[in-house]
Scaffold this active site. Structure first.
Site, PDB file in Angstrom:
ATOM      1  N   ARG A 179       5.193   8.281   8.188  1.00  0.00           N
ATOM      2  CA  ARG A 179       4.197   8.153   7.104  1.00  0.00           C
ATOM      3  C   ARG A 179       4.127   6.705   6.608  1.00  0.00           C
ATOM      4  O   ARG A 179       4.010   6.438   5.412  1.00  0.00           O
ATOM      5  CB  ARG A 179       4.539   9.062   5.918  1.00  0.00           C
ATOM      6  CG  ARG A 179       4.491  10.541   6.207  1.00  0.00           C
ATOM      7  CD  ARG A 179       3.079  11.022   6.514  1.00  0.00           C
ATOM      8  NE  ARG A 179       2.996  12.469   6.553  1.00  0.00           N
ATOM      9  CZ  ARG A 179       3.310  13.216   7.605  1.00  0.00           C
ATOM     10  NH1 ARG A 179       3.706  12.647   8.733  1.00  0.00           N
ATOM     11  NH2 ARG A 179       3.216  14.529   7.549  1.00  0.00           N
ATOM     12  N   GLU A 229       4.744  10.333  -1.339  1.00  0.00           N
ATOM     13  CA  GLU A 229       4.011  10.011  -0.110  1.00  0.00           C
ATOM     14  C   GLU A 229       2.588   9.594  -0.458  1.00  0.00           C
ATOM     15  O   GLU A 229       1.983   8.773   0.218  1.00  0.00           O
ATOM     16  CB  GLU A 229       3.996  11.253   0.789  1.00  0.00           C
ATOM     17  CG  GLU A 229       3.637  10.959   2.225  1.00  0.00           C
ATOM     18  CD  GLU A 229       2.666  11.950   2.795  1.00  0.00           C
ATOM     19  OE1 GLU A 229       1.445  11.717   2.681  1.00  0.00           O
ATOM     20  OE2 GLU A 229       3.112  12.945   3.368  1.00  0.00           O
ATOM     21  N   SER A 255       1.340  16.976   1.287  1.00  0.00           N
ATOM     22  CA  SER A 255       2.714  16.711   0.844  1.00  0.00           C
ATOM     23  C   SER A 255       2.706  15.598  -0.195  1.00  0.00           C
ATOM     24  O   SER A 255       2.188  14.512   0.069  1.00  0.00           O
ATOM     25  CB  SER A 255       3.579  16.251   2.019  1.00  0.00           C
ATOM     26  OG  SER A 255       3.552  17.204   3.043  1.00  0.00           O
TER      27      SER A 255
END
Ligand code: EPU
Length: 337
Positions: free
Chosen positions: A162, A333, A237
């Site tokens: 990520r 995130e 997420s």
């Protein structure tokens, strides 16, 4: 170029947060983008794409550029593989469906991820055993200040979990205008071992296991766990899955033998943040209109009129409790603004 004053961004971020932009411009071509960049100082601009990985906590006192450039085409091919170029403003899932219709393999596991093609490299989107970096060939980006166009290769992007160069040393400096993907035309390498994909395929033994079947399986699994942002505001997420030292993990496992994990290397282990958050009692939690999804504790949701600040406060309460309980620091995130 049309400038809209005091524009609501509620429909343009998947959390559905109702904030305003001082000015808003929809960008429909690369030429238009360059024209706009010449007119404004970089500090006056805020680039918005799919709005699927951002938590807006306040009005934006800048001019929001909403990238809406469209177009998908084959730019090169061999007997076995193809290079497909997509403009930044294409919806990610529509792009995946286009690839499947044309029998180009590689992105099927990434079905139904919200957002646009242009931002997919920034956080190296990933799901069910595949990450964008596995199919990324190159992208073109324009420097916000110098207007220089630059091609980034896969190595230039420094992809990580990520993560990419666009989130680090080049943060806020470039606008990605198109992305080129390297996909297979035949002998597709189906990745079915992750999670419940194989199980889903086995439910239909007469169906050919091809890229369409894998995409359908992923769509079905995602739909059962993850809320549809058009129905319930969310940003996927909210936190990254934390990576911890193996020695730390061994102690955690002694206390909680059921803890799920993924091996990262001989010395490091990834622990699902969703599990840690659920253990702290937050799964299904709701305060006002800010909440934690009932099927996936890693996903924070907006039941309707939560403010960005309320979601942010909830995320901080989760970080605090997880740290206090397990000694693990959760990192967001999504981009916080
Ligand atoms: N789990 C719990 N409780 C929860 C959620 C998960 O115990 O509330 C456990 C599950 O039982 C499982 C493990 O945690 O053992 C992993 O759960 P899951 O397979 O749902 O995946 P994840 O690690 O929570 C990651 C990605 C998702 C991606 C899925 C599938 C991150 C931050 N998230 O989630 O990506 O769809 O794997 O590949 O890496 C996103 O980035 O927005 C996203 C949705």
């Amino acid at each position: 170029m049309q400038i809209q004053k005091n524009a609501s961004l509620k429909e343009l971020n998947t959390f559905g947060i109702d904030v305003k932009a001082k000015q808003y411009i929809a960008v429909n071509s690369s030429d238009e983008l360059v024209h706009i960049l010449k007119r404004f100082y970089a500090s006056e601009l805020f680039v918005l794409s799919g709005g699927s990985n951002i938590l807006l906590t306040k009005d934006i006192e800048a001019t929001v550029l909403h990238i809406q450039t469209k177009g998908i085409k084959v730019v090169d091919e061999t007997e076995n593989s193809v290079l497909v170029e997509s403009q930044a403003g294409e919806n990610w899932h529509q792009f995946v469906l286009w690839c499947i219709e044309n029998n180009y393999g590689g992105v099927e596991n990434l079905s139904l991820i919200p957002g646009c093609v242009g931002t997919s490299p920034i956080q190296n989107i990933g799901a069910y055993g595949v990450e964008l970096k596995d199919v990324f060939y190159s992208c073109e980006a324009v420097h916000i200040q110098t207007l220089e166009k630059r091609i980034f290769t896969n190595a230039d992007c420094k992809f990580g979990y990520r993560d990419s160069v666009f989130k680090n040393e080049l943060k806020g400096q470039y606008i990605i205008t198109n992305v080129v993907f390297q996909l297979t035309k035949k002998n597709h390498q189906l990745k079915t071992t992750y999670g419940a994909i194989q199980q889903k395929l086995d439910e239909n033994p007469h169906q050919t296991a091809d890229i369409k079947a894998v995409s359908d399986a992923v769509i079905s699994i995602r739909s059962s766990k993850l809320p549809d942002p058009r129905v319930l505001g969310n940003s996927g997420s909210f936190f990254k899955n934390p990576v911890v030292e193996k020695s730390f993990f061994d102690l955690l496992q002694e206390k909680h033998p059921e803890v799920p994990s993924y091996k990262v290397s001989e010395s490091q282990v990834k622990v699902p943040a969703g599990w840690l958050i659920e253990q702290c009692g937050f799964k299904g939690y709701r305060k006002g209109d800010a909440g934690v999804h009932k099927n996936q504790a890693l996903v924070l949701v907006n039941y309707g009129s939560a403010s960005g600040e309320e979601i942010l406060q909830l995320s901080k309460a989760i970080q605090y409790k997880v740290h206090q309980t397990f000694g693990v620091a959760l990192e967001a995130e999504v981009n916080l603004l």
